[in-house]
Design an enzyme around this catalytic site. Structure first.
Site, PDB file in Angstrom:
ATOM      1  N   ASN A  90       0.811  -1.222   0.000  1.00  0.00           N
ATOM      2  CA  ASN A  90       0.000   0.000   0.000  1.00  0.00           C
ATOM      3  C   ASN A  90       0.841   1.268   0.000  1.00  0.00           C
ATOM      4  O   ASN A  90       0.371   2.314  -0.452  1.00  0.00           O
ATOM      5  CB  ASN A  90      -0.920  -0.003   1.223  1.00  0.00           C
ATOM      6  CG  ASN A  90      -1.605   1.328   1.428  1.00  0.00           C
ATOM      7  OD1 ASN A  90      -2.486   1.709   0.665  1.00  0.00           O
ATOM      8  ND2 ASN A  90      -1.200   2.054   2.470  1.00  0.00           N
ATOM      9  N   TYR A 156       4.921   8.855 -11.002  1.00  0.00           N
ATOM     10  CA  TYR A 156       4.008   8.047 -10.181  1.00  0.00           C
ATOM     11  C   TYR A 156       3.150   7.136 -11.048  1.00  0.00           C
ATOM     12  O   TYR A 156       2.990   5.948 -10.765  1.00  0.00           O
ATOM     13  CB  TYR A 156       3.139   8.991  -9.351  1.00  0.00           C
ATOM     14  CG  TYR A 156       2.036   8.335  -8.551  1.00  0.00           C
ATOM     15  CD1 TYR A 156       2.309   7.691  -7.352  1.00  0.00           C
ATOM     16  CD2 TYR A 156       0.713   8.394  -8.981  1.00  0.00           C
ATOM     17  CE1 TYR A 156       1.297   7.107  -6.603  1.00  0.00           C
ATOM     18  CE2 TYR A 156      -0.310   7.817  -8.248  1.00  0.00           C
ATOM     19  CZ  TYR A 156      -0.014   7.169  -7.060  1.00  0.00           C
ATOM     20  OH  TYR A 156      -1.025   6.592  -6.331  1.00  0.00           O
ATOM     21  N   ALA A 158       3.782   6.034 -14.036  1.00  0.00           N
ATOM     22  CA  ALA A 158       4.623   4.989 -14.624  1.00  0.00           C
ATOM     23  C   ALA A 158       4.889   3.876 -13.620  1.00  0.00           C
ATOM     24  O   ALA A 158       4.868   2.680 -13.962  1.00  0.00           O
ATOM     25  CB  ALA A 158       5.942   5.594 -15.105  1.00  0.00           C
TER      26      ALA A 158
END
Length: 263
Positions: A90, A156, A158
């Site tokens: 996460n 981000y 990518a």
């Protein structure tokens, strides 16, 4: 008690969506490992979970962009608890930049490290042990930016696109004993969203077909589905959890990006 007795490890678990999932897993009977860069926040949440649910909790400081810290996290969890049944990748972050030509190597490496390198290392290490043992479930928390990249989020986006690719590859690598799935998130109302102005939240809500941003319980329900036997025939899947959002204005994207840097 869908997760009774299971051990769940959540990175970025001390705040935001990670904190919500930790609480949901514990409520359903799981013992939880809470990992993030800030050990004080991990320890505080671990104490709350113990008092609220009487579960075993293990707070661990870990910057997932560091390969060695990922390995140390794995060794600590297996050394103290013996196994991991559920891994949730996460932890995520983005860093502001004035223009694409000013994205430096350090910024690129930092964003890719947290959002892609860390999940790869943890999934490879823990998934291998799961596959050699009693199996388990791995959940990657991705973003709609992975399939709708915007200039303000490009490194981000990518990284999250790469995370989507890892999901399917690892699902094949560790089958049939380990399931690997992804939740692609839109905007959610968590502690991070408090940094948004009312105009930003209104725009994000207006940009979704459901006319609102997500509520914490809705990410918890999706995570519990993938973590439990309810999703026993699901692996390599990607669940969109964004209310069918569409493109929003750049100023709102920048505000959202800046609010979760360093999670």
């Amino acid at each position: 008690m869908r997760m009774n007795g299971k051990i769940a490890l959540v990175t970025g678990g001390s705040r935001g969506l990670g904190k919500v999932m930790v609480d949901a897993f514990a409520a359903e009977g799981a013992h939880v490992v809470i990992a993030s860069r800030k050990i004080d926040e991990c320890a505080a949440l671990a104490q709350q979970i113990r008092e609220k649910y009487d579960r075993t909790t293990l707070p661990v400081a870990c910057n997932v962009s560091d390969w060695a810290q990922c390995d140390s996290l794995v060794e600590k969890v297996y050394g103290e608890l013996g196994r991991v049944d559920v891994l949730v990748n996460n932890a995520g972050m983005s860093v502001p930049y004035p223009s694409l030509d000013e994205v430096g190597e350090a910024l690129w490496d930092k964003v890719l490290g947290v959002n892609l390198k860390g999940p790869f290392r943890l999934t490879a290490a823990i998934g291998t042990r799961m596959a050699a043992g009693d199996g388990g479930s791995i959940i990657n928390i991705s973003s709609m930016a992975a399939i709708r990249p915007e200039p303000e989020f490009l490194p981000y986006a990518a990284a999250k696109a790469g995370l989507n690719t890892l999901t399917e590859g690892f699902a094949k690598a560790f089958a049939p004993k380990v399931r690997v799935n992804t939740i692609q998130c839109g905007a959610f109302r968590t502690d991070i969203s408090r940094a948004w102005s009312s105009d930003v939240e209104a725009e994000l809500a207006a940009g979704a077909a459901l006319g609102r941003i997500g509520e914490p319980a809705e990410i918890a329900a999706a995570a519990l589905y993938f973590a439990s036997d309810a999703s026993s025939f699901s692996t390599g899947a990607m669940l969109r959890l964004d209310g069918a959002s569409c493109t929003v204005q750049a100023k709102s994207l920048v505000m959202v990006r800046d609010s979760f840097r360093g999670v």
